[in-house]
Design a protein around this motif. Sequence first.
Motif, PDB file in Angstrom:
ATOM      1  N   PRO A  64      44.009  42.627  32.559  1.00  0.00           N
ATOM      2  CA  PRO A  64      43.595  42.875  33.947  1.00  0.00           C
ATOM      3  C   PRO A  64      42.084  42.950  34.133  1.00  0.00           C
ATOM      4  N   ALA A  65      41.334  43.302  33.101  1.00  0.00           N
ATOM      5  CA  ALA A  65      39.886  43.414  33.235  1.00  0.00           C
ATOM      6  C   ALA A  65      39.211  42.067  33.466  1.00  0.00           C
ATOM      7  N   HIS A  66      39.931  40.982  33.236  1.00  0.00           N
ATOM      8  CA  HIS A  66      39.352  39.651  33.432  1.00  0.00           C
ATOM      9  C   HIS A  66      39.302  39.248  34.903  1.00  0.00           C
ATOM     10  N   PHE A  67      39.936  40.048  35.793  1.00  0.00           N
ATOM     11  CA  PHE A  67      40.069  39.648  37.186  1.00  0.00           C
ATOM     12  C   PHE A  67      39.675  40.785  38.114  1.00  0.00           C
ATOM     13  N   ARG A  68      39.203  40.414  39.291  1.00  0.00           N
ATOM     14  CA  ARG A  68      38.844  41.389  40.321  1.00  0.00           C
ATOM     15  C   ARG A  68      40.060  41.791  41.150  1.00  0.00           C
ATOM     16  N   ALA A  69      40.913  40.816  41.456  1.00  0.00           N
ATOM     17  CA  ALA A  69      42.110  41.053  42.258  1.00  0.00           C
ATOM     18  C   ALA A  69      43.010  39.831  42.108  1.00  0.00           C
ATOM     19  N   LEU A  70      44.254  39.969  42.587  1.00  0.00           N
ATOM     20  CA  LEU A  70      45.259  38.920  42.466  1.00  0.00           C
ATOM     21  C   LEU A  70      45.831  38.602  43.838  1.00  0.00           C
ATOM     22  N   ALA A  81      49.466  31.158  30.328  1.00  0.00           N
ATOM     23  CA  ALA A  81      48.825  32.404  30.752  1.00  0.00           C
ATOM     24  C   ALA A  81      47.455  32.560  30.098  1.00  0.00           C
ATOM     25  N   ARG A  82      47.370  32.234  28.823  1.00  0.00           N
ATOM     26  CA  ARG A  82      46.071  32.344  28.144  1.00  0.00           C
ATOM     27  C   ARG A  82      45.103  31.277  28.626  1.00  0.00           C
ATOM     28  N   ALA A  83      45.614  30.150  29.111  1.00  0.00           N
ATOM     29  CA  ALA A  83      44.738  29.144  29.716  1.00  0.00           C
ATOM     30  C   ALA A  83      44.085  29.703  30.982  1.00  0.00           C
ATOM     31  N   VAL A  84      44.851  30.443  31.786  1.00  0.00           N
ATOM     32  CA  VAL A  84      44.277  31.078  32.976  1.00  0.00           C
ATOM     33  C   VAL A  84      43.214  32.095  32.567  1.00  0.00           C
ATOM     34  N   LEU A  85      43.482  32.862  31.509  1.00  0.00           N
ATOM     35  CA  LEU A  85      42.473  33.813  31.005  1.00  0.00           C
ATOM     36  C   LEU A  85      41.220  33.096  30.562  1.00  0.00           C
ATOM     37  N   ALA A  86      41.374  31.990  29.837  1.00  0.00           N
ATOM     38  CA  ALA A  86      40.214  31.239  29.368  1.00  0.00           C
ATOM     39  C   ALA A  86      39.418  30.680  30.541  1.00  0.00           C
ATOM     40  N   ARG A  91      47.364  46.094  36.383  1.00  0.00           N
ATOM     41  CA  ARG A  91      46.618  47.181  37.001  1.00  0.00           C
ATOM     42  C   ARG A  91      45.412  46.643  37.774  1.00  0.00           C
ATOM     43  N   LEU A  92      45.671  46.019  38.915  1.00  0.00           N
ATOM     44  CA  LEU A  92      44.599  45.570  39.789  1.00  0.00           C
ATOM     45  C   LEU A  92      45.168  45.336  41.180  1.00  0.00           C
ATOM     46  N   PRO A  93      44.325  45.312  42.213  1.00  0.00           N
ATOM     47  CA  PRO A  93      44.833  45.087  43.573  1.00  0.00           C
ATOM     48  C   PRO A  93      45.517  43.736  43.673  1.00  0.00           C
ATOM     49  N   ALA A  94      46.636  43.695  44.406  1.00  0.00           N
ATOM     50  CA  ALA A  94      47.408  42.456  44.539  1.00  0.00           C
ATOM     51  C   ALA A  94      47.880  42.289  45.976  1.00  0.00           C
ATOM     52  N   LEU A  95      47.740  41.060  46.460  1.00  0.00           N
ATOM     53  CA  LEU A  95      48.201  40.688  47.791  1.00  0.00           C
ATOM     54  C   LEU A  95      49.164  39.518  47.648  1.00  0.00           C
ATOM     55  N   ALA A  96      50.276  39.552  48.367  1.00  0.00           N
ATOM     56  CA  ALA A  96      51.240  38.451  48.347  1.00  0.00           C
ATOM     57  C   ALA A  96      51.445  37.928  49.756  1.00  0.00           C
ATOM     58  N   ALA A  97      51.384  36.601  49.908  1.00  0.00           N
ATOM     59  CA  ALA A  97      51.703  35.945  51.174  1.00  0.00           C
ATOM     60  C   ALA A  97      53.076  35.296  51.028  1.00  0.00           C
TER      61      ALA A  97
END
Length: 357
Positions: free
Chosen positions: A160-166, A122-127, A286-292
């Motif tokens: 969550p601040a590291h990302f615009r949306a998921l 998870a921290r690798a994705v953050l980095a 806490r960010l917008p999320a879309l799932a397919a």
Amino acid sequence: MPDAPFPDPLAFARATQRAAQENWRAAQARTLDLLGYGLAEHPYEIVAETPLWRLRHYIGGTAPQGPPALMVPAPIKRAYVWDLAPEVSVVGTGLAHGLDVHLVEWRPPAAGGAPHGLEDYARAVLAAAEAVTARVAGTPVVLGHSLGGTLAALAAALEPAHFRALVLLAAPLSFAPGSSAFRDAVALREDRTPEDGLVPGAQLGQACALLAPGTFVWHRWLDGALSLGDPAALALHLRITRWALDEVPLSGKLVHEMVQWLYREDRFTAGRLELGGRLIGPQTLRLPALAAVSRSDEIGPRAAVEPFFAHMAAGSTEIVEHPAEIGVGLQHLAILAGRQAHRLVWPRIAAWIAARA
């Protein structure tokens, strides 16, 4: 000179069997490469790297007009299933819609190295997200498939601040009993994974086939048979087959924590998954999320996402469904490599991302 110790017969037999399997898989891969079903990736450059991952930046024909996108594959196999062929390439679709495309390329863990668990990934994705932001001065949308989507969600719940949306692509977040057939099979199996070792890719594949033979064996054979009457579907099936031969080892610690903390105890949905001294769950994502999702997918269906979304902020989530496909081998891969998914679903995903740019 003392005699060399005689090897343990069972261990020797297992090692011999693994070597024979690896040689056979390598021979199959070489044959498919010669037939034209090998790599066909878009050009890219490596813009950041650590011992656990490298960050690809894809080079498109025109300057990107949209936001940066960070794609997170599952660490179980190679990343090029996101860029399988020009007509079924998530990377190509992102470039065509003006996204500044980046992709996490997981490196196989080294034998004897430090064990990596859920928090490390998870921290690798953050980095990687931080590296993207430093390059382009923009917060990325993160897209993850399967376990890669689960890891992306863990990272977004941490920061969550590291990302615009998921964007989650066949990525399970909820692991309650009955949420998926695969979840129930994993939870019932006794976990003997050594946390300080590696799980060979072939061994992991065999375990999945034993747990869910319908998903990982019979459906693949049926897909191959159905593809015989459609040249495009057959070509896709053979490309997927070639990709599936690229096995990589996985950290035993990651497998153990995934099985125990997620599949058995469903800690993430319950909001009691502790990473880095913090409890994370729907309340921290806490960010917008879309799932397919797809009804034909037994690993990441709607029931493996919807309960988690129900506990997030109202109005910030959306679920889109896509149909079953011929040629994809596993329906779990349809959102990445399916022809109908690229024709019908990916324009909706691209529009959803653009609306949050």
